[in-house]
Design a protein around this motif. Structure first.
Motif, mmCIF file in Angstrom:
data_model
loop_
_atom_site.group_PDB
_atom_site.id
_atom_site.type_symbol
_atom_site.label_atom_id
_atom_site.label_comp_id
_atom_site.label_asym_id
_atom_site.label_seq_id
_atom_site.Cartn_x
_atom_site.Cartn_y
_atom_site.Cartn_z
ATOM 1 N N VAL A 10 0.875 -1.171 0.000
ATOM 2 C CA VAL A 10 0.000 0.000 0.000
ATOM 3 C C VAL A 10 0.912 1.221 0.000
ATOM 4 C CG1 VAL A 10 -1.805 1.282 1.206
ATOM 5 C CG2 VAL A 10 -1.813 -1.226 1.246
ATOM 6 N N SER A 11 0.761 2.062 -1.012
ATOM 7 C CA SER A 11 1.637 3.222 -1.175
ATOM 8 C C SER A 11 0.796 4.445 -1.504
ATOM 9 C CB SER A 11 2.663 2.976 -2.286
ATOM 10 O OG SER A 11 3.387 4.156 -2.569
ATOM 11 N N GLU A 12 0.798 5.423 -0.596
ATOM 12 C CA GLU A 12 0.040 6.645 -0.836
ATOM 13 C C GLU A 12 0.620 7.417 -2.013
ATOM 14 O OE1 GLU A 12 -3.066 9.353 -0.131
ATOM 15 O OE2 GLU A 12 -2.721 7.332 0.682
ATOM 16 N N GLU A 13 1.952 7.481 -2.113
ATOM 17 C CA GLU A 13 2.571 8.291 -3.165
ATOM 18 C C GLU A 13 2.399 7.678 -4.548
ATOM 19 O OE1 GLU A 13 6.934 8.442 -3.069
ATOM 20 O OE2 GLU A 13 6.878 6.757 -1.653
ATOM 21 N N ASN A 14 2.290 6.361 -4.634
ATOM 22 C CA ASN A 14 2.145 5.691 -5.924
ATOM 23 C C ASN A 14 0.708 5.262 -6.211
ATOM 24 O OD1 ASN A 14 4.886 5.969 -6.504
ATOM 25 N ND2 ASN A 14 5.396 4.089 -5.402
ATOM 26 N N ASP A 15 -0.231 5.759 -5.386
ATOM 27 C CA ASP A 15 -1.650 5.514 -5.595
ATOM 28 C C ASP A 15 -1.984 4.019 -5.583
ATOM 29 O OD1 ASP A 15 -4.221 6.507 -5.857
ATOM 30 O OD2 ASP A 15 -4.204 6.367 -8.041
ATOM 31 N N LEU A 16 -1.315 3.290 -4.739
ATOM 32 C CA LEU A 16 -1.640 1.878 -4.519
ATOM 33 C C LEU A 16 -2.399 1.794 -3.196
ATOM 34 C CD1 LEU A 16 1.776 0.199 -5.450
ATOM 35 C CD2 LEU A 16 -0.264 0.381 -6.890
ATOM 36 N N THR A 17 -3.698 1.965 -3.258
ATOM 37 C CA THR A 17 -4.480 2.051 -2.024
ATOM 38 C C THR A 17 -5.644 1.057 -2.001
ATOM 39 O OG1 THR A 17 -5.791 3.851 -2.975
ATOM 40 C CG2 THR A 17 -3.892 4.470 -1.624
ATOM 41 N N GLU A 18 -5.631 0.081 -2.899
ATOM 42 C CA GLU A 18 -6.678 -0.930 -2.902
ATOM 43 C C GLU A 18 -6.091 -2.306 -3.159
ATOM 44 O OE1 GLU A 18 -10.922 -0.358 -4.444
ATOM 45 O OE2 GLU A 18 -10.035 -1.645 -5.997
ATOM 46 N N VAL A 19 -6.550 -3.265 -2.387
ATOM 47 C CA VAL A 19 -6.155 -4.668 -2.530
ATOM 48 C C VAL A 19 -7.349 -5.435 -3.084
ATOM 49 C CG1 VAL A 19 -5.673 -6.761 -1.197
ATOM 50 C CG2 VAL A 19 -4.374 -4.661 -0.755
ATOM 51 N N SER A 20 -7.102 -6.286 -4.055
ATOM 52 C CA SER A 20 -8.162 -7.081 -4.661
ATOM 53 C C SER A 20 -7.922 -8.562 -4.375
ATOM 54 C CB SER A 20 -8.214 -6.839 -6.175
ATOM 55 O OG SER A 20 -9.167 -7.691 -6.784
#
Length: 267
Positions: free
Chosen positions: A97-107
């Motif tokens: 999960v990375s706020e700066e790289n816009d990885l904010t959802e897990v599927s």
């Protein structure tokens, strides 16, 4: 003939048939499998997290500007209303999960139909996974490297990468801080697990695909169960005292805010 009795009997029959039909429908919807998405809404003590753009004050009277907030979540388990646990396939159960790289959802794919009431997951990478060696990490090793979540293969994963600048009563000029938490061999294992009840049931079927909305409080890293003062030590990477304290704090930063049960047929 007592017509009131006949009316009551007919009404009872209609209600019974409706109840049976409702039960049948409930059984019918609880079939198949579908996707469960988990959204991580990163904040700071109730405020939105804005990297590099806002300041936040903790209970240590330190004023922080946060430039990076990345962490690893893993080993997901969904628990249904009967207490049965569905463990997501281990080799697919590691996410950054990375706020700066816009990885904010897990599927999570192909979750069996059920009414889920709780979720369990790890913060970091467990020893069993790391000991599979570099080849045993699959694509996750590259994902971690691309998101600043590795020291090196020998040193291992960063479970948490929390960086920025701060000032305090004793530190007048903006000073860089770095909080990197991970495991360092078997002697310092900072992998932790979190179990959270859902405020409402997550319904999964061939037609229902829920989204679990997680509220994450970055403030808890320093200002949680253990108070970590940046003015005492602004860079924490390998610390036999503070690293385990930070790992415990990190487990407290997760809270399920709400569950959205929506229709979605997985293809």
């Amino acid at each position: 003939m007592n017509f009131n009795y006949i009316k009551i009997s007919l009404l009872f029959l209609v209600v019974s048939l409706a109840a049976c039909s409702s039960d049948d429908d409930a059984v019918d919807t609880a079939t198949g499998e579908n996707e469960v998405r988990i959204g991580f809404d990163n904040g700071v003590n109730g405020d939105d997290l804005l990297l590099g753009a806002s300041t936040y004050i903790n209970s240590n009277d330190e004023v922080l500007t946060i430039n990076r907030f990345n962490y690893i979540v893993s080993n997901f388990v969904l628990i249904d209303a009967e207490g049965n646990e569905y463990t997501y396939p281990k080799d697919e159960s590691y996410f950054v999960v990375s706020e700066e790289n816009d990885l904010t959802e897990v599927s999570l794919k192909n979750i069996p139909a059920a009414e889920y009431v709780a979720i369990k997951f790890g913060v970091g990478v467990d020893q069993a996974k790391y000991q599979q060696g570099a080849e045993g990490q699959g694509d996750f090793l590259e994902i971690a490297e691309n998101n600043e979540m590795m020291w090196s293969w020998q040193a291992g994963y960063k479970f948490l990468n929390f960086e920025g600048t701060f000032t305090s009563e004793t530190v007048a000029e903006a000073t860089n801080f770095k909080i990197h938490m991970g495991s360092h061999g078997s002697s310092l294992d900072n992998y932790r697990e979190v179990t959270l009840d859902l405020p409402s049931r997550a319904l999964v079927s061939d037609k229902l695909s829920p989204v679990i909305h997680m509220a994450v409080d970055a403030n808890r890293i320093l200002d949680g169960q253990n108070k970590i003062k940046l003015s005492e030590k602004a860079v924490v990477m390998i610390d036999e005292v503070k690293s385990p304290q930070i790992s415990e704090n990190a487990t407290g930063m997760f809270r399920v805010d709400h569950v959205h049960n929506g229709e979605n047929v997985q293809h």
